[in-house]
Write a protein that holds these residues in place. Structure first.
Motif, mmCIF file in Angstrom:
data_model
loop_
_atom_site.group_PDB
_atom_site.id
_atom_site.type_symbol
_atom_site.label_atom_id
_atom_site.label_comp_id
_atom_site.label_asym_id
_atom_site.label_seq_id
_atom_site.Cartn_x
_atom_site.Cartn_y
_atom_site.Cartn_z
ATOM 1 N N ILE A 7 33.751 6.366 -8.859
ATOM 2 C CA ILE A 7 32.688 7.357 -8.657
ATOM 3 C C ILE A 7 33.291 8.751 -8.714
ATOM 4 O O ILE A 7 34.221 9.067 -7.970
ATOM 5 C CB ILE A 7 31.986 7.136 -7.296
ATOM 6 C CG1 ILE A 7 31.281 5.782 -7.262
ATOM 7 C CG2 ILE A 7 31.008 8.268 -6.995
ATOM 8 C CD1 ILE A 7 30.746 5.398 -5.883
ATOM 9 N N HIS A 37 23.396 14.338 -8.864
ATOM 10 C CA HIS A 37 24.043 13.230 -8.174
ATOM 11 C C HIS A 37 23.086 12.432 -7.291
ATOM 12 O O HIS A 37 23.108 11.197 -7.309
ATOM 13 C CB HIS A 37 25.184 13.755 -7.312
ATOM 14 C CG HIS A 37 26.141 14.636 -8.055
ATOM 15 N ND1 HIS A 37 25.754 15.751 -8.757
ATOM 16 C CD2 HIS A 37 27.476 14.579 -8.196
ATOM 17 C CE1 HIS A 37 26.811 16.325 -9.298
ATOM 18 N NE2 HIS A 37 27.874 15.629 -8.969
ATOM 19 N N LEU A 41 23.230 8.912 -9.124
ATOM 20 C CA LEU A 41 24.444 8.166 -8.799
ATOM 21 C C LEU A 41 24.179 6.686 -8.571
ATOM 22 O O LEU A 41 24.815 5.825 -9.189
ATOM 23 C CB LEU A 41 25.127 8.773 -7.571
ATOM 24 C CG LEU A 41 26.403 8.054 -7.112
ATOM 25 C CD1 LEU A 41 27.433 7.970 -8.228
ATOM 26 C CD2 LEU A 41 26.991 8.748 -5.885
ATOM 27 N N HIS A 42 23.241 6.350 -7.700
ATOM 28 C CA HIS A 42 23.000 4.933 -7.403
ATOM 29 C C HIS A 42 22.380 4.217 -8.598
ATOM 30 O O HIS A 42 22.637 3.019 -8.813
ATOM 31 C CB HIS A 42 22.125 4.808 -6.158
ATOM 32 C CG HIS A 42 22.850 5.176 -4.897
ATOM 33 N ND1 HIS A 42 23.724 4.322 -4.258
ATOM 34 C CD2 HIS A 42 22.854 6.326 -4.170
ATOM 35 C CE1 HIS A 42 24.230 4.919 -3.193
ATOM 36 N NE2 HIS A 42 23.719 6.135 -3.117
ATOM 37 N N ILE A 45 25.325 3.405 -10.846
ATOM 38 C CA ILE A 45 26.090 2.269 -10.298
ATOM 39 C C ILE A 45 25.410 0.958 -10.667
ATOM 40 O O ILE A 45 26.065 0.008 -11.133
ATOM 41 C CB ILE A 45 26.237 2.407 -8.776
ATOM 42 C CG1 ILE A 45 27.151 3.594 -8.432
ATOM 43 C CG2 ILE A 45 26.800 1.118 -8.161
ATOM 44 C CD1 ILE A 45 27.166 3.964 -6.959
ATOM 45 N N ALA A 46 24.100 0.903 -10.485
ATOM 46 C CA ALA A 46 23.347 -0.311 -10.837
ATOM 47 C C ALA A 46 23.438 -0.589 -12.326
ATOM 48 O O ALA A 46 23.579 -1.755 -12.752
ATOM 49 C CB ALA A 46 21.892 -0.159 -10.407
ATOM 50 N N LYS A 56 27.629 -7.117 -7.605
ATOM 51 C CA LYS A 56 28.346 -6.279 -6.638
ATOM 52 C C LYS A 56 29.399 -7.063 -5.861
ATOM 53 O O LYS A 56 30.454 -6.542 -5.513
ATOM 54 C CB LYS A 56 27.359 -5.654 -5.642
ATOM 55 C CG LYS A 56 26.639 -4.427 -6.134
ATOM 56 C CD LYS A 56 25.786 -3.849 -5.007
ATOM 57 C CE LYS A 56 25.025 -2.612 -5.477
ATOM 58 N NZ LYS A 56 24.180 -2.044 -4.397
ATOM 59 N N ALA A 80 28.407 7.490 -0.799
ATOM 60 C CA ALA A 80 28.058 6.293 -1.576
ATOM 61 C C ALA A 80 29.215 5.303 -1.603
ATOM 62 O O ALA A 80 29.024 4.088 -1.437
ATOM 63 C CB ALA A 80 27.665 6.696 -3.001
ATOM 64 N N LEU A 84 29.260 1.428 0.045
ATOM 65 C CA LEU A 84 29.582 0.220 -0.716
ATOM 66 C C LEU A 84 30.749 -0.533 -0.087
ATOM 67 O O LEU A 84 30.737 -1.762 -0.005
ATOM 68 C CB LEU A 84 29.910 0.587 -2.164
ATOM 69 C CG LEU A 84 28.717 0.985 -3.030
ATOM 70 C CD1 LEU A 84 29.192 1.658 -4.316
ATOM 71 C CD2 LEU A 84 27.879 -0.253 -3.385
#
Length: 226
Positions: A7, A37, A41-42, A45-46, A56, A80, A84
């Motif tokens: 990230i 962001h 951002l999430h 990630i997905a 994950k 973030a 995680l």
């Protein structure tokens, strides 16, 4: 085999990478001029997990670019990453933002005596460090006000690349014949991953509970002009 999620949110670039050992499996970033962001951002990630068809639960560690950079960007990225790590019970790795930026010099095809990554700070200030061609740190990270004589000792000894959005400030100041500038480059998760893998291999990880980004300078809020 190590599956790492990276990230990078230290500048306007919202960047996420997923790697398996030294191979990038998926990569997403937004090189726009606005901070996206919180919105992206999430989602990114997905998307990298979906693109690589990796759940994950198979992530072995999460790497985050530790700064310096945007206060808000750093907070979002680190929050973030910590979330995680807690959820997946995996280690947190912090990578050197300016070293990852310096690695982009490999893409230029030129040879330089020194590579100086520079990130824009307030007014005529930049965050900078100095690396040699194999990316050993010659001078540690500093916040400095730039002027015509900045970095003269390095420029007098050979060709120097200033790389990063802070190079735009230097272009108008430094007229030395050995100076080269790339002010379009921003820190990216792609260059983070080799650094993260090297740290993962030697278990160089952070305490998730207590890790804080490397702000370098205190955050302050200015009043809006009436």
């Amino acid at each position: 085999m190590a599956i790492l999620l990276g990230i990078e949110t230290t500048t306007t670039n919202c960047s996420v990478a997923l790697s398996k050992d030294d191979v990038i499996l998926a990569f997403k970033e937004d090189m726009g001029l606005d901070y996206s962001h919180a919105e992206r951002l999430h989602l990114y990630i997905a998307e990298v997990l979906q693109e690589a068809n990796i759940p994950k639960s198979e992530i072995d560690a999460v790497a985050v670019s530790k700064g310096p950079g945007s206060y808000t960007g750093l907070r979002i990225g680190v929050s973030a990453a910590k979330g995680l790590c807690y959820a997946l019970n995996v280690p947190l790795i912090a990578t050197n933002t300016l070293k990852a930026l310096a690695i982009q010099a490999n893409q230029s095809g030129d040879e330089f005596k020194y590579i100086i990554p520079v990130l824009d700070a307030r007014r005529m200030e930049v965050y900078s460090a100095v690396f040699n061609p194999v990316f050993d740190e010659i001078r540690s990270i500093e916040a400095q006000i730039v002027e015509e004589s900045s970095f003269l000792n390095y420029l007098d000894s050979g060709k120097v690349l200033f790389i990063g959005n802070g190079a735009a400030k230097l272009k108008d100041l430094i007229k030395h014949p050995n100076a080269r500038f790339n002010d379009k480059a921003l820190p990216s998760a792609r260059e983070m991953m080799p650094l993260a893998l090297a740290k993962y291999k030697i278990s160089d990880t952070e305490d998730v509970a207590y890790f804080e980004p490397f702000y370098l300078k205190d955050f302050f809020v200015t009043s809006k002009k009436k």
